[in-house]
Motif scaffolding. Structure first.
Motif, short mmCIF file in Angstrom:
data_model
loop_
_atom_site.label_atom_id
_atom_site.label_comp_id
_atom_site.label_asym_id
_atom_site.label_seq_id
_atom_site.Cartn_x
_atom_site.Cartn_y
_atom_site.Cartn_z
N GLN A 103 6.63 0.41 3.18
CA GLN A 103 6.70 -0.36 1.93
C GLN A 103 5.84 -1.62 1.98
N THR A 104 4.56 -1.42 2.30
CA THR A 104 3.64 -2.56 2.35
C THR A 104 2.34 -2.27 1.62
N VAL A 105 1.73 -3.33 1.08
CA VAL A 105 0.37 -3.31 0.55
C VAL A 105 -0.41 -4.33 1.38
N ASP A 106 -1.34 -3.86 2.20
CA ASP A 106 -2.06 -4.73 3.13
C ASP A 106 -1.08 -5.65 3.88
N GLY A 107 0.00 -5.07 4.29
CA GLY A 107 0.97 -5.83 5.09
C GLY A 107 2.03 -6.54 4.28
N ALA A 108 1.78 -6.78 2.96
CA ALA A 108 2.77 -7.50 2.14
C ALA A 108 3.83 -6.51 1.65
N PRO A 109 5.12 -6.90 1.70
CA PRO A 109 6.19 -5.96 1.36
C PRO A 109 6.35 -5.73 -0.14
N PHE A 110 6.81 -4.53 -0.51
CA PHE A 110 7.22 -4.27 -1.90
C PHE A 110 8.52 -3.47 -1.87
N ALA A 111 9.22 -3.50 -3.01
CA ALA A 111 10.52 -2.84 -3.09
C ALA A 111 10.40 -1.52 -3.85
N ILE A 112 11.18 -0.54 -3.46
CA ILE A 112 11.27 0.72 -4.21
C ILE A 112 12.63 1.34 -3.94
N ARG B 23 5.58 -2.70 -7.85
CA ARG B 23 5.76 -3.98 -8.54
C ARG B 23 5.45 -5.11 -7.57
N LEU B 24 4.42 -5.91 -7.90
CA LEU B 24 4.10 -7.11 -7.12
C LEU B 24 3.92 -8.25 -8.10
N ALA B 25 4.62 -9.36 -7.88
CA ALA B 25 4.57 -10.49 -8.80
C ALA B 25 3.13 -11.01 -8.95
N GLN B 26 2.39 -11.04 -7.85
CA GLN B 26 0.99 -11.50 -7.88
C GLN B 26 0.10 -10.33 -7.46
N PRO B 27 -0.33 -9.50 -8.41
CA PRO B 27 -1.14 -8.35 -8.02
C PRO B 27 -2.49 -8.80 -7.45
N PRO B 28 -2.99 -8.11 -6.43
CA PRO B 28 -4.23 -8.53 -5.74
C PRO B 28 -5.49 -8.15 -6.53
N PHE B 29 -5.74 -8.89 -7.66
CA PHE B 29 -6.89 -8.55 -8.50
C PHE B 29 -8.22 -8.69 -7.76
N GLY B 30 -8.26 -9.61 -6.78
CA GLY B 30 -9.53 -9.87 -6.10
C GLY B 30 -9.88 -8.86 -5.02
N ALA B 31 -8.92 -8.03 -4.63
CA ALA B 31 -9.16 -7.15 -3.48
C ALA B 31 -10.18 -6.06 -3.80
N GLU B 32 -10.98 -5.69 -2.80
CA GLU B 32 -11.91 -4.57 -2.99
C GLU B 32 -11.29 -3.28 -2.53
N ARG B 33 -10.64 -3.37 -1.38
CA ARG B 33 -9.94 -2.20 -0.84
C ARG B 33 -8.54 -2.63 -0.42
N LEU B 34 -7.63 -1.70 -0.46
CA LEU B 34 -6.27 -2.01 -0.04
C LEU B 34 -5.72 -0.82 0.75
N THR B 35 -4.74 -1.13 1.58
CA THR B 35 -4.03 -0.07 2.29
C THR B 35 -2.56 -0.11 1.87
N VAL B 36 -2.12 1.01 1.34
CA VAL B 36 -0.74 1.10 0.87
C VAL B 36 0.02 2.03 1.81
N ASP B 37 1.12 1.54 2.34
CA ASP B 37 1.93 2.35 3.25
C ASP B 37 3.34 2.47 2.66
N LEU B 38 3.66 3.66 2.18
CA LEU B 38 4.94 3.82 1.49
C LEU B 38 6.11 3.79 2.47
N ALA B 39 5.95 4.43 3.62
CA ALA B 39 7.07 4.45 4.60
C ALA B 39 7.46 3.03 4.98
#
Ligand code: SF4
Lengths: 462, 174
Positions: free
Chosen positions: B132-141, B114-130
């Motif tokens: 809890q980041t998407v390209d460095g930005a935090p997310f909650a789980i 869940r991200l309030a502002q999903p990165p629609f413009g991104a071409e590639r992303l890196t998701v790190d679950l341990a």
């Protein structure tokens, strides 16, 4: 501490819980059907696990089944295989099954209440999102996916994070011609399709108390369309009266006191509250491809250009294009091709009675194909005992055998591309009733009135 | 289920609100006894349009779906998660999800974020679950779901370790 109805049911079912972690919740009743169970049975077999409580598991056949006169041969091989698999799985694991030969067969959310399987204070799950229906009895009932079906098979439990509570209070008297379906459509239109996400709704207030059990089921059924995990109504005298003499219910009166005590305490706190005035609710029609896109029948299709929220505007534009509607068109000028009276929302006896009262002695408009699909064999039998089948047939309706039918069109009952349907079901999603089919959700009475007129009509003038 | 730890992948954007599970996989694909091969039904009706993003060659091989609010609302069909996985999607990012769909994803090693502002413009992303980041930005789980996803745990096996508590609960019932 003062507790809500939900809190009481939840607390009684916690098997174990560590602080900060989800609770392991016990499941009293697990309902299953042919579409979302086969992979779960396969998983059990592959892992060599037993089904822990076959006595708390009940199966029916509903989603795939043809609604032609019985007996029939199922021509769709995939559907036949799924139905066959359910029969085998139930036999192998000792699960009671109401199959196509049973006099009790029907839509899972119609038969469990009418058999008295659904009872106040229970936890009930099913691999189907409209399991929220059973909350009408003050049960905590919610839909689950197939992995969770397998989990319940093996453990009779589920890991659940405690949801938020949301009380929706509907006060006042509804006006004539306004049904339970109109109440819930109005609520969804107001709070939005994600308005209750992560929450369990309790429906309260004088207008809810005044509803029959079947009407309460219609309201709770569509909780999921507001995004809720579940919807509940506190058990009262109406609930107790409904349950008396039902096949699987306890002996009359035996648990009445316990059930009545489930009601929310007067000072119980909810995470959120909303209030509605029943007297201001009118008969509703949906105009878009999401149940929240709904308006009173006396009005017109809204103009997306007047919507300030960009996402809502884009969604409305897309929906109107799909629906083949222009902004400003009055609902009473929108012609229908098909009418479907059925589904777990509105295919109980009182729904059929409501529709029959409108059409008695009249005829379906030329060019409209209208059908009634009773929710269960019992509903069908009781309706026939009251002569409703004749009322429908003489008006030009098809009187069919029970099943989910055109609610989701997994069986041969579907819309053709471009066909417009007044439907008593619960979802107007794109393609739900058939590729490019156009669904308008309405009450049974409004569907009946549309069938007679050939277009939407205010049932109060029908 | 397959564990989810870290994912670096191509993004496929679907900027629509209220994408329901009937759209993700229409009913005719539910008549199956298997969890496999369901990508042929993925967005079946929308894929009739050649311009639809899932038909565009540039997005084949994408593993991260970026979507609008209330993604996966509606029907409980787990086939929606199975179809996305079969297409190669391992992570869905949206402002909000239908509850049952969210659960179903977690049970199948498909990470919903869940991200309030999903990165629609991104071409590639890196998701790190341990982390809890998407390209460095935090997310909650929720920590329990995170643990199961990281380890790829079969939660039936975990629950069966609580057999004594379940049996005790049952013994207490009238
Ligand atoms: S009638 Fe429709 S909503 Fe109800 S269980 Fe059947 S398919 Fe689902």
């Amino acid at each position: 501490m003062a507790q809500t109805l939900f809190d009481k049911v939840w607390e009684r079912h916690v098997v174990s819980q560590q602080p900060g972690e989800p609770a392991l919740l016990y499941v009293d009743l697990h309902l299953i059907h042919e579409v979302t169970s086969p992979q779960a049975f396969a998983g059990l077999r592959a892992a060599g696990r037993r089904l822990r409580r076959p006595d708390r598991t009940v199966a029916t056949m509903d989603h795939d089944v043809p609604t032609d006169p019985r007996p029939f041969k199922i021509l769709d091989e995939a559907a036949a295989e799924q139905l066959h698999a359910l029969g085998e799985n139930c036999r192998d694991f000792g699960v009671r099954l109401f199959d196509l030969d049973s006099e009790e067969q029907g839509i899972v959310h119609v038969i469990a209440p009418e058999l008295g399987l659904t009872q106040p204070g229970m936890t009930i799950v099913c691999g189907d999102s409209h399991t929220s229906t059973h909350g009408a009895f003050g049960a905590l009932a919610f839909g689950i996916g197939t992995s969770e079906v397998e989990h319940v098979f093996a453990t009779q439990c589920l890991w659940q994070s405690k949801p938020q509570t949301l009380r929706l209070t509907v006060e006042g008297e509804r006006r004539p011609g306004v049904s339970a379906k109109d109440i819930i459509l109005h609520i969804i239109g107001t709070i939005g399709t994600a308005g209750a996400t992560g929450s369990v709704i309790e429906y309260a207030g004088s207008a809810i108390r005044a509803l029959s059990m079947e009407e309460r089921m219609t309201v709770c059924n569509m909780s999921i369309e507001a995004g809720a995990r579940a919807g509940m109504v506190a058990p009262d005298a109406v609930t107790l009266a409904y349950l008396r003499e039902r096949r699987f219910a306890p002996r009359a009166g035996e648990r009445d006191a316990e059930w009545l005590a489930l009601a929310s305490d007067a000072s119980a706190q909810f995470d959120a509250e909303r209030h509605f005035d029943a007297a201001t609710i009118e008969p509703q029609v949906t105009w878009g491809t999401s149940p929240g896109m709904v308006a009173p029948v006396s009005g017109a299709v809204p103009d997306p250009r007047q919507m300030t929220d960009a996402a809502a505007r884009a969604a409305a534009e897309r929906a109107l294009e799909y629906m083949g509607l222009r902004p400003g068109a009055r609902f009473v000028d929108i012609a229908v091709d098909r009418v479907f009276i059925g589904s777990c929302t509105n295919a109980r006896l009182s729904d059929l009675e409501g529709a029959a009262a409108i059409i008695r002695g009249r005829r379906v408009a030329p060019g409209v194909r209208a059908m009634v699909v009773p929710g269960s064999r019992s509903v069908r039998r009781e309706a026939e005992a009251r002569g409703l089948d004749e009322v429908f047939r003489q008006a030009g309706f098809e009187w069919r055998e029970p099943g989910c039918s055109m609610c989701l069109g997994m069986n041969p009952d579907i819309l053709q591309p471009g066909e417009r349907c007044a439907s008593t079901s619960n979802r107007n999603f794109e393609g739900r009733q058939g590729n490019l089919g156009r669904t308008h959700l309405v009450s049974p009475e409004m569907a009946a009135a549309a069938a007679l007129a050939g277009h939407f009509t205010d049932v109060r003038q029908a | 289920m397959q564990p989810f730890t870290r994912l670096e992948g191509r993004v496929i954007p679907l900027d629509r609100a209220n994408v329901d599970t009937d759209q993700i996989i229409p009913k005719q694909f539910l008549k199956t006894l298997s969890r496999q091969g369901l990508s042929r039904g993925l967005f079946f009706d929308w894929r009739r349009d050649p311009a639809f993003v899932f038909n565009q060659p540039g997005y084949q091989g994408a593993s991260i779906l970026v979507a609008g609010e209330n993604f996966g609302c509606g029907s409980s069909r787990e086939h929606a998660a199975w179809a996305l996985l079969d297409f190669g999607i391992r992570c869905v990012i949206a402002p909000s999800f239908g509850d049952i769909f969210y659960n179903n994803c977690c049970k199948n090693g498909l990470l919903p974020i869940r991200l309030a502002q999903p990165p629609f413009g991104a071409e590639r992303l890196t998701v790190d679950l341990a982390r809890q980041t998407v390209d460095g930005a935090p997310f909650a789980i929720d920590p329990y779901r995170k643990h199961c996803l990281l380890e790829g745990l079969d939660d039936i096996a975990i629950t069966l370790r609580h057999e004594a508590a379940i049996a005790a609960y049952e013994a207490r019932q009238p």
